[in-house]
Design a protein around this motif. Structure first.
Motif, PDB file in Angstrom:
ATOM      1  N   ILE A 185       0.841  -1.203   0.000  1.00  0.00           N
ATOM      2  CA  ILE A 185       0.000   0.000   0.000  1.00  0.00           C
ATOM      3  C   ILE A 185       0.873   1.249   0.000  1.00  0.00           C
ATOM      4  CG2 ILE A 185      -1.703   1.309   1.330  1.00  0.00           C
ATOM      5  CD1 ILE A 185      -2.780  -1.346   2.375  1.00  0.00           C
ATOM      6  N   MET A 186       1.905   1.222   0.848  1.00  0.00           N
ATOM      7  CA  MET A 186       2.824   2.357   0.911  1.00  0.00           C
ATOM      8  C   MET A 186       3.571   2.523  -0.408  1.00  0.00           C
ATOM      9  SD  MET A 186       3.862   4.792   2.889  1.00  0.00           S
ATOM     10  CE  MET A 186       4.386   5.978   1.655  1.00  0.00           C
ATOM     11  N   ASP A 195       4.622   5.770  -5.187  1.00  0.00           N
ATOM     12  CA  ASP A 195       4.771   5.846  -6.641  1.00  0.00           C
ATOM     13  C   ASP A 195       3.876   6.906  -7.262  1.00  0.00           C
ATOM     14  OD1 ASP A 195       6.711   3.911  -6.771  1.00  0.00           O
ATOM     15  OD2 ASP A 195       5.312   2.269  -7.189  1.00  0.00           O
ATOM     16  N   ARG A 196       2.765   7.192  -6.597  1.00  0.00           N
ATOM     17  CA  ARG A 196       1.787   8.136  -7.154  1.00  0.00           C
ATOM     18  C   ARG A 196       1.810   9.502  -6.464  1.00  0.00           C
ATOM     19  NH1 ARG A 196       0.988   3.252  -8.125  1.00  0.00           N
ATOM     20  NH2 ARG A 196      -0.223   2.489  -9.901  1.00  0.00           N
ATOM     21  N   THR A 197       2.825   9.716  -5.654  1.00  0.00           N
ATOM     22  CA  THR A 197       2.973  11.008  -4.980  1.00  0.00           C
ATOM     23  C   THR A 197       3.521  12.049  -5.946  1.00  0.00           C
ATOM     24  OG1 THR A 197       3.331  10.006  -2.807  1.00  0.00           O
ATOM     25  CG2 THR A 197       4.160  12.228  -3.117  1.00  0.00           C
ATOM     26  N   ARG A 198       2.964  13.261  -5.886  1.00  0.00           N
ATOM     27  CA  ARG A 198       3.452  14.373  -6.704  1.00  0.00           C
ATOM     28  C   ARG A 198       3.794  15.529  -5.763  1.00  0.00           C
ATOM     29  NH1 ARG A 198       2.880  10.578  -9.035  1.00  0.00           N
ATOM     30  NH2 ARG A 198       1.857  10.102 -11.014  1.00  0.00           N
ATOM     31  N   SER A 199       4.991  16.038  -5.847  1.00  0.00           N
ATOM     32  CA  SER A 199       5.381  17.188  -5.042  1.00  0.00           C
ATOM     33  C   SER A 199       6.544  17.889  -5.713  1.00  0.00           C
ATOM     34  CB  SER A 199       5.775  16.760  -3.621  1.00  0.00           C
ATOM     35  OG  SER A 199       7.081  16.225  -3.595  1.00  0.00           O
ATOM     36  N   ARG A 200       6.853  19.093  -5.254  1.00  0.00           N
ATOM     37  CA  ARG A 200       7.969  19.821  -5.833  1.00  0.00           C
ATOM     38  C   ARG A 200       9.307  19.185  -5.469  1.00  0.00           C
ATOM     39  NH1 ARG A 200       9.843  24.040  -2.122  1.00  0.00           N
ATOM     40  NH2 ARG A 200       8.655  23.993  -0.175  1.00  0.00           N
ATOM     41  N   MET A 237       4.534   1.004  10.898  1.00  0.00           N
ATOM     42  CA  MET A 237       3.937   1.769   9.808  1.00  0.00           C
ATOM     43  C   MET A 237       4.785   2.996   9.475  1.00  0.00           C
ATOM     44  SD  MET A 237      -0.141   1.507  10.720  1.00  0.00           S
ATOM     45  CE  MET A 237      -0.620   2.429   9.246  1.00  0.00           C
ATOM     46  N   VAL A 238       5.284   3.690  10.498  1.00  0.00           N
ATOM     47  CA  VAL A 238       6.135   4.854  10.256  1.00  0.00           C
ATOM     48  C   VAL A 238       7.456   4.413   9.619  1.00  0.00           C
ATOM     49  CG1 VAL A 238       7.386   6.755  11.329  1.00  0.00           C
ATOM     50  CG2 VAL A 238       5.083   6.203  12.097  1.00  0.00           C
ATOM     51  N   TYR A 239       7.981   3.285  10.086  1.00  0.00           N
ATOM     52  CA  TYR A 239       9.218   2.761   9.497  1.00  0.00           C
ATOM     53  C   TYR A 239       9.021   2.485   8.009  1.00  0.00           C
ATOM     54  CZ  TYR A 239      13.368  -0.154   8.905  1.00  0.00           C
ATOM     55  OH  TYR A 239      14.561  -0.679   8.465  1.00  0.00           O
ATOM     56  N   THR A 240       7.886   1.873   7.658  1.00  0.00           N
ATOM     57  CA  THR A 240       7.577   1.610   6.253  1.00  0.00           C
ATOM     58  C   THR A 240       7.396   2.907   5.485  1.00  0.00           C
ATOM     59  OG1 THR A 240       6.512  -0.504   6.790  1.00  0.00           O
ATOM     60  CG2 THR A 240       5.923   0.516   4.694  1.00  0.00           C
ATOM     61  N   ASN A 297      11.131   4.135   5.125  1.00  0.00           N
ATOM     62  CA  ASN A 297      12.156   3.266   4.569  1.00  0.00           C
ATOM     63  C   ASN A 297      11.829   2.769   3.168  1.00  0.00           C
ATOM     64  OD1 ASN A 297      14.766   2.223   5.560  1.00  0.00           O
ATOM     65  ND2 ASN A 297      13.878   0.223   5.123  1.00  0.00           N
ATOM     66  N   LEU A 298      10.556   2.524   2.879  1.00  0.00           N
ATOM     67  CA  LEU A 298      10.219   2.027   1.545  1.00  0.00           C
ATOM     68  C   LEU A 298      10.447   3.105   0.476  1.00  0.00           C
ATOM     69  CD1 LEU A 298       7.330  -0.384   0.778  1.00  0.00           C
ATOM     70  CD2 LEU A 298       7.885   1.431  -0.819  1.00  0.00           C
ATOM     71  N   PRO A 299       9.987   4.351   0.674  1.00  0.00           N
ATOM     72  CA  PRO A 299      10.340   5.392  -0.297  1.00  0.00           C
ATOM     73  C   PRO A 299      11.846   5.635  -0.374  1.00  0.00           C
ATOM     74  CG  PRO A 299       8.464   6.090   1.009  1.00  0.00           C
ATOM     75  CD  PRO A 299       8.984   4.845   1.641  1.00  0.00           C
TER      76      PRO A 299
END
Length: 317
Positions: A63-64, A69-74, A120-123, A126-128
């Motif tokens: 899920i993370m 993958d679909r996050t958009r930011s500057r 959950m915070v670790y994921t 760490n995953l990104p």
């Protein structure tokens, strides 16, 4: 040149895994001991809690991944999570080692809530962070260099944790102050990782849409070498988790030595962990030349065989 990779960026990327490793070693080495010896939860309850939270964590990871993958930011797709997750990573880590004056049911509920939140915070961070490597540069050689820095700083982070934790516990006369200091260091390292790295490869939405989870899963199901690596990886993780989880129990309940190294405050258990971490670093340094001489499979088999034989000495002592 704007898009050139600098030495500072390599250091910054390594800082990300250094931060993750510093907290992860505390959880792997001390959390079971904390829950059973300090917090007062039974070993069976703690083991069940670990199992339940890890099952949820296995569902939370993909899920993370989809979200990142679909996050958009500057700042890009993955770097923002290093910034957004730095403070929660430190704060939830401290709460995990807090012991509220609850009854047994309340303590168990608190353990479930805080440990699940920590995973959950670790994921979230760490995953990104792991995905960041794929968009920092298209050059595979530079990616390998980034990976080497990541591995080196991960072991440095573990070593720093083992060096600081016991002296900090003694200084603050308790674990919360010690965990808070290490958590603050982790948050700073994540922030530096965010500041010093760059995302240079832009992935179009169309490229993401081309992938099919179902097709990928079918390909994996027919991939025999992948299954072999999966089983081997799980076995290694089980071996390390069991060894690391019982190390502190071994020194407190079996060795029962109150010796501390003068001026540093390191116990025999701390010295064992420090020497083990130095051994890990030596193993990383030897892995490439050994694999070049006898092959990767041979090097892996030799390392696992040596680990099994050496571990038997603990049973014979």
């Amino acid at each position: 040149m704007k898009n050139s990779v600098t030495f500072r960026e390599k250091i910054g990327y390594g800082f990300g895994d250094m931060a993750s490793s510093m907290f992860w070693k505390i959880f792997g080495m001390y959390l079971l001991f904390f829950y059973t010896k300090v917090f007062g939860i039974t070993p069976a309850a703690a083991g069940t809690m670990f199992l339940v939270t890890r099952i949820w964590d296995s569902l939370n990871d993909p899920i993370m991944g989809l979200l990142a993958d679909r996050t958009r930011s500057r700042w890009g797709r993955y770097r923002p999570y290093l910034l957004w997750g730095a403070f929660p990573f430190a704060a939830v880590g401290v709460l995990t080692f807090w012991t509220p004056d609850f009854g047994m049911t309340g303590k168990l509920a608190w353990a479930y809530i805080t440990y699940t939140a920590m995973m959950m915070v670790y994921t979230m961070v760490n995953l990104p962070y792991a995905s960041l490597l794929g968009v920092m540069t298209p050059d595979t050689k530079i990616r390998n260099t980034f990976s080497s820095y990541r591995m080196f700083f991960a072991y440095v982070g573990s070593l720093v944790t083992f060096m600081l934790l016991q002296p900090l516990v003694d200084f603050f006369a308790g674990r919360l102050g010690a965990v808070a200091v290490i958590g603050a260091i982790c948050a700073l390292l994540f922030w530096l990782c965010f500041r010093w790295t760059r995302e240079r490869i832009r992935v179009d939405d169309a490229q993401l849409a081309e992938g099919s989870v179902g097709r990928d899963l079918k390909s994996l199901a027919r991939n025999a070498p992948w299954w072999i690596l999966l089983v081997a990886g799980v076995a290694v993780l089980l071996f390390n988790s069991i060894r690391d989880g019982v190390a502190i129990f071994y020194f407190t309940d079996y060795v029962r030595s109150a010796y501390k190294l003068p001026h540093l405050g390191w116990t025999l258990g701390t010295l064992y962990l420090l020497l083990g971490q130095l051994g890990n670093m030596a193993g990383v340094a030897l892995a490439v030349p050994l694999a070049a001489r006898i092959g990767k499979k041979g090097a892996f088999a030799a390392a696992m065989g040596a680990a099994a034989v050496l571990s038997l000495f603990f049973f014979r002592l």
